[in-house]
Design a protein around this motif. Structure first.
Motif, PDB file in Angstrom:
ATOM      1  N   UNK C 137       0.391  -1.507  -0.310  1.00  0.00           N
ATOM      2  CA  UNK C 137      -0.058   0.472   0.017  1.00  0.00           C
ATOM      3  C   UNK C 137       0.645   1.097  -0.186  1.00  0.00           C
ATOM      4  N   UNK C 321      -5.965  -7.988   1.127  1.00  0.00           N
ATOM      5  CA  UNK C 321      -6.792  -6.422   1.588  1.00  0.00           C
ATOM      6  C   UNK C 321      -8.365  -6.718   0.763  1.00  0.00           C
ATOM      7  N   UNK C 322      -8.167  -7.091  -0.571  1.00  0.00           N
ATOM      8  CA  UNK C 322      -9.323  -7.462  -1.970  1.00  0.00           C
ATOM      9  C   UNK C 322      -9.259  -6.409  -2.651  1.00  0.00           C
ATOM     10  N   UNK C 323      -7.853  -6.181  -2.657  1.00  0.00           N
ATOM     11  CA  UNK C 323      -6.893  -5.700  -4.075  1.00  0.00           C
ATOM     12  C   UNK C 323      -6.399  -6.678  -5.503  1.00  0.00           C
ATOM     13  N   UNK C 324      -6.595  -6.774  -5.692  1.00  0.00           N
ATOM     14  CA  UNK C 324      -6.329  -8.108  -7.312  1.00  0.00           C
ATOM     15  C   UNK C 324      -5.093  -7.032  -7.849  1.00  0.00           C
ATOM     16  N   UNK C 330      -7.707 -10.275 -10.768  1.00  0.00           N
ATOM     17  CA  UNK C 330      -9.516  -8.913 -10.167  1.00  0.00           C
ATOM     18  C   UNK C 330     -10.862 -10.005 -10.745  1.00  0.00           C
ATOM     19  N   UNK C 333     -11.412 -12.806  -7.597  1.00  0.00           N
ATOM     20  CA  UNK C 333     -12.005 -11.597  -6.805  1.00  0.00           C
ATOM     21  C   UNK C 333     -13.356 -12.037  -6.941  1.00  0.00           C
ATOM     22  N   UNK C 334     -13.608 -11.441  -8.272  1.00  0.00           N
ATOM     23  CA  UNK C 334     -15.183 -11.860  -8.563  1.00  0.00           C
ATOM     24  C   UNK C 334     -15.350 -13.633  -8.410  1.00  0.00           C
ATOM     25  N   UNK C 337     -16.497 -13.979  -4.603  1.00  0.00           N
ATOM     26  CA  UNK C 337     -17.532 -13.303  -4.233  1.00  0.00           C
ATOM     27  C   UNK C 337     -18.382 -13.978  -4.370  1.00  0.00           C
ATOM     28  N   UNK C 340     -18.961 -16.160  -1.699  1.00  0.00           N
ATOM     29  CA  UNK C 340     -19.808 -15.563  -0.907  1.00  0.00           C
ATOM     30  C   UNK C 340     -18.478 -15.796   0.112  1.00  0.00           C
ATOM     31  N   UNK C 342     -15.725 -13.068   1.904  1.00  0.00           N
ATOM     32  CA  UNK C 342     -14.979 -11.341   1.229  1.00  0.00           C
ATOM     33  C   UNK C 342     -13.571 -11.965   1.350  1.00  0.00           C
ATOM     34  N   UNK C 343     -12.711 -11.805   0.867  1.00  0.00           N
ATOM     35  CA  UNK C 343     -11.421 -11.211   1.278  1.00  0.00           C
ATOM     36  C   UNK C 343     -11.045 -11.047   2.227  1.00  0.00           C
ATOM     37  N   UNK C 344      -9.798 -10.548   3.303  1.00  0.00           N
ATOM     38  CA  UNK C 344      -9.850  -9.735   4.685  1.00  0.00           C
ATOM     39  C   UNK C 344      -9.710 -11.195   5.488  1.00  0.00           C
TER      40      UNK C 344
END
Lengths: 153, 332, 516
Positions: C137, C321-324, C330, C333-334, C337, C340, C342-344
């Motif tokens: 980050x 973090x859910x950031x690809x 990415x 990530x879909x 989700x 069901x 959720x990354x993190x």
């Protein structure tokens, strides 16, 4: 060498055009393309100037010698193939991907053949049709990518 | 010579055969399609175009809807992605495409309204597309870092008013829901922020979490996910958002606007009325499924069941609102 | 750690092992086709996983991701067209080897490097994900700007014949990259009111056009084996020899893998850039830099180890973090989700056993990749080198067309492919290589984004210039850029130095000779 000069002048043109066109844009969207355009022009001018130097002449002569060593390139084949490829792209949506590809495949086989033995040519055509059909089916049916259908298929 | 002419003959024969075969296949295809047009809609697979990348929110929702749609329509539904131009690629293709209702497309507000307003040629006009059904909103909220000195929206706005342009706000893209939200907030509060657009929601969140911006306009799902790392000051719903009941709305705080990305589905303008109604009914059935609603709400979305007529009125209302804001802020 | 044990047992389940292998195999095939990227491969197969349970779906998709990034090397080696953008740097040496008749050897090297790189990437993911994600980050707009500037210095390495032409190509690529919607004010640039150009020049069609079309036309021009296939000659003990060769370069492997992982972790950079940066470093460190571009096994190793390491890297910010970290991530990530998940933090607590199963399955995928890749690679090199030009040339063009189309289901992209193909073909006649142009195209959007975002940030903070030069990571990147830009000069000095030294000794220089 002469090629270098032509390319350099064309690219100078591209750069100048890009710079002028970007004048119309806002300050934030103008900055980057204009900086790049200036770089392009400067570099192209450098290429143009250096094409007159003795060293580049020697290099060009060497390259010429190198390329003339091999077999004569098939200019006719390249031009005809290019024509077919452009036509292929344009007909994609009109005829559909399968039909246009099969037609173009046959045309390219005929252009590129160096043998006159029909059996060999036939084999290429047959292989081409099978491969095209296979890939079109793979995309349409398995992967569900809607390739252009056109009036035919 | 003999073998050469034999080759030529063979080549010609091959071409002739291909043309014949091609015509047969084509005629068959045309016949099949011609027969299909007479039958009641839908008689073949419907293509559901997502104007954004795979893996995004529109895509996830569509993937969930697909099975229900297939059940309701009785035919296959094929999802395909056509991302580009912030949605303009797909919408311009739809506007120019066939009107038989076999190609439908996701419809995202405000993108679909702003693009034709601000671009010389977006490739479509908002009126070229016939709204069918509005099923979802991703509310947009404003947040600051957990260690930020600002605790309320008023404090943030106070600071921004005293120091115009000093507060940086991360968001996804230009002429998007996030961009519109910051413009509306600036317009209604008379302040000036520095909006820093990222290429998507994820990079925008990364910019904010890394401390590169002071605030973020984030989608509800991102806000929910990262709520431990931030203070959410306000959210753009009309009433309090179910997943964040402690967060006030902008309206509550005296800024009369909603911020969010509305998702629906649209077809080409001249699609026959009965086709539109058929699709509307199918989407209505899917959108009322309690299981679907529960799953979507768990992901941080707000679900709606809004039919074609009301949707059209909503777009009209939004268009007026957006045009005013853009004009006031000198974007038009 | 009961979830770890549980995950190990789940991965070992025959169904999961089979799904991993299936995913890797499917990924290799899709990745090998020019135009079908890893992102596409995953996107196309997500619907197939819809009815599966979470574990099966993730295991399959992970396998596809690894397989596809690796599979891109086939097309790079065999027809000089990166099958996925991650394999661009593989073309530089891979195709040179193929032209010499060593396609299979190049593929074996790519396979070994990919597997090892992939394992290193997954190791980072397994052991260091949370701190690495937090560190990623720190990469803000100014850092991105400098990263791309550093990336542009690669041009000097990949255009050894004429640096000027390389730089011109890079500038042209950067300029082409500005077509379409501008990052900050949303203004449509260089579109001339056409709809087709409004969307900009998409990377994949441009990539296929620049690399593939000129290659087909050159193939045609050179009358290279028209109908008769060259017999495929298997080499004895090839595997063992190549293995020994690669194993002799542990530092190269490790360095490339770490570069790949790190660049994979930085959100938005991804495997495309990882391969090239790693290649650049390999050239710089190598004792035989002149071999690069002529069929250096080190070059292939650097590129392939890095791009497969990027797979694990790109999952680091995704899972934590859910950031690809990259476009294929990415799409993953879909898929997460959709299931069901959720990354993190939740992934490592509530869903820990599923998450670790997924990570372990990536380890399995990289191991499976070795035999599977070598097998498929042998087949692919046999088939492709065996096809006569009359079939190969049209077939490659056909695949280019559907590849360019499929990326956005857009015929306009096919025209872009054709136009860029003509640019590439004419460019090649004048000595412009596609590498720098594509590099410019890839880095252009990121570079401008970083530049204008930083300027906005700087203006808001009242430090419009200082923001570029005062941040610690930026300073490191600036130093690297300067070093990289000056390297050709430094290398020449070093070369002269060693030559003088060698001349001072009377011993003749014995060239290391290998008969592989």
């Amino acid at each position: 060498m002469i090629k270098d000069r032509i390319a350099a002048l064309v690219l100078v043109g591209v750069g100048v055009f890009a710079w002028i066109e970007a004048q119309r844009y806002g300050p934030m969207s103008r900055l980057f393309p204009q900086v790049v355009a200036v770089a392009l022009v400067v570099l192209s001018l450098f290429l143009f100037a250096s094409s007159f130097s003795a060293r580049s002449r020697r290099a060009a002569a060497e390259r010429q010698a190198e390329s003339s060593e091999g077999e004569r390139p098939d200019v006719r084949g390249v031009l005809l193939s290019l024509l077919v490829i452009v036509a292929w792209t344009l007909l994609l949506e009109v005829l559909g991907v399968w039909t246009s590809s099969v037609i173009a495949f046959v045309a390219l086989v005929i252009i590129l053949r160096s043998t006159e033995r029909a059996a060999v040519v036939w084999r290429s055509v047959a292989l081409g049709v099978v491969l095209v059909t296979g890939f079109v089916l793979l995309f349409r049916v398995v992967l569900r990518v809607p390739l252009p259908e056109g009036v035919l298929w | 010579m003999g073998s050469y002419s034999r080759f030529r003959r063979a080549g010609r024969l091959a071409c002739a055969m291909l043309v014949v075969v091609g015509m047969l296949v084509g005629a068959g295809a045309l016949f099949a399609r011609g027969a299909g047009e007479d039958a009641e809609y839908p008689s073949r697979a419907v293509t559901y175009v997502i104007p954004f990348d795979a893996g995004g929110q529109s895509d996830i929702t569509a993937q969930y809807q697909r099975e229900g749609l297939e059940r309701a329509l009785g035919v296959d539904v094929v999802i395909r992605h056509q991302a580009g131009g912030g949605g303009a690629l797909a919408w311009s293709a739809l506007a120019r495409g066939s009107t038989d209702g076999y190609t439908i497309s996701g419809n995202n507000i405000p993108h679909i309204i702003i693009q034709p307003l601000v671009r010389e040629n977006a490739g479509y006009e908002t009126e070229d597309l016939r709204p069918v059904y509005l099923f979802q909103t991703t509310p947009i909220g404003l947040a600051v870092a957990a260690n930020s000195p600002f605790d309320t929206l008023d404090e943030l706005i106070e600071h921004a008013r005293a120091n115009p342009g000093q507060i940086t706000v991360s968001g996804s893209g230009t002429h998007t829901g996030h961009h519109l939200a910051i413009m509306q907030l600036q317009y209604l509060s008379g302040t000036q922020f520095t909006y820093i657009p990222a290429t998507g929601a994820a990079p925008s969140v990364a910019n904010f979490l890394g401390g590169h911006t002071q605030a973020i306009l984030g989608n509800s799902d991102d806000l929910v996910q990262h709520r431990d790392a931030m203070k959410i000051l306000a959210i753009g719903t009309t009433e309090r958002f179910h997943a964040l009941p402690d967060v006030p709305t902008f309206i509550e705080l005296g800024y009369d606007f909603t911020a969010g990305i509305d998702r629906g589905v649209t077809v080409a303008r001249d699609t026959p009325e009965e086709v539109v109604r058929r699709l509307e009914a199918a989407f209505d059935a899917v959108s009322r499924d309690p299981d679907f609603i529960a799953r979507m709400e768990a992901l941080g979305f707000e679900q709606h069941q809004i039919g074609a007529d009301e949707f059209a009125a909503h777009i009209e209302r939004k268009t007026r609102e957006i045009t005013t804001v853009l004009r006031e802020l000198g974007e038009l | 750690m009961p979830s770890l044990l549980e995950a190990l047992l789940t991965v070992g389940h025959p169904v999961n092992l089979m799904l991993v292998a299936l995913g890797v195999g499917a990924g290799i095939v899709v990745g090998a086709l020019p135009g079908l990227t890893a992102t596409m491969a995953i996107a196309l197969l997500v619907p197939f996983t819809f009815g599966m349970n979470v574990v099966h779906a993730l295991v399959l998709l992970g396998g596809i991701y690894c397989g596809a990034i690796y599979g891109g090397s086939y097309a790079a080696i065999l027809i000089n067209t990166p099958g996925t953008p991650a394999a661009i740097a593989t073309t530089f040496d891979g195709f040179a080897l193929a032209k010499k008749g060593h396609a299979y050897r190049a593929i074996v090297v790519a396979t070994i490097a990919s597997a090892i790189g992939g394992l290193v990437g997954v190791a980072f993911l397994l052991f260091l994900a949370p701190p690495l994600a937090r560190a990623s980050l720190q990469f803000g707009p100014p850092e991105f700007f400098w990263l791309t500037v550093f990336g542009l210095t690669i041009i000097a390495t990949i255009s050894p014949r004429s640096t000027v032409k390389g730089l011109i190509g890079g500038a042209l690529g950067l300029l082409i990259g500005t077509i379409g919607i501008a990052p900050v004010d949303g203004r449509v640039r260089y579109a001339f009111r056409t709809i087709a150009l409004q969307n900009g020049i998409t990377l994949i069609p441009a990539l296929i056009g620049l690399f593939c079309l000129p290659e087909i036309l050159d193939m045609i021009a050179s009358r290279f084996h028209r109908e008769t296939a060259i017999p495929y000659r298997p080499q004895r003990h090839m595997l063992r020899r190549v293995w020994r060769l690669v194993a002799r370069k542990p530092w190269l492997l490790l360095r490339s893998s770490v570069i790949g992982t790190v660049i994979g972790i930085i959100p938005g950079a991804g495997a495309n850039i990882a391969g090239m940066v790693s290649y650049n470093e390999a050239v710089r460190v190598s004792r035989k830099p002149h071999e690069f571009g002529e069929g250096s096994l080190e070059g292939i190793t650097a590129s392939e180890a890095a791009n497969n390491a990027g797979v694990g890297g790109s999952l680091v910010p995704l899972l934590t973090l859910g950031i690809p970290g990259a476009p294929p991530a990415a799409v993953l990530l879909g898929a997460l989700l959709l299931k069901g998940m959720r990354p993190g933090a939740e992934l490592f607590t509530v869903h820990a056993s599923v998450t670790y199963t997924f990570m372990f399955s990536l380890v399995v995928a990289n191991i499976v990749l070795l035999p599977l890749g070598i097998l498929l690679g042998k087949g692919a090199s046999k088939v492709v080198t065996g096809l006569p030009t009359t079939v190969l040339a049209p077939l490659v063009f056909f695949l280019s067309v559907i590849g360019a189309f499929a990326i956005q289901n857009n015929v306009g992209d096919v025209y872009v492919m054709l136009a860029m193909g003509l640019v590439g073909f004419l460019g090649r006649r004048v000595g412009f290589q596609p590498g720098p142009i594509v590099l410019g195209l890839i880095l252009g959007a990121m570079c401008e984004q970083g530049l204008v975002q930083s300027m906005l940030m700087g203006r808001a903070a009242g430090t419009p210039v200082a923001i570029f030069f005062t941040r610690p990571i930026s300073i490191v990147l600036i130093a690297l850029t300067v070093l990289s830009a000056l390297w050709p000069v430094l290398a020449r000095v070093r070369q002269r130095h060693t030559r003088d030294e060698a001349a001072a000794h009377i011993h003749p220089i014995v060239e290391e000779k290998r008969d592989d």
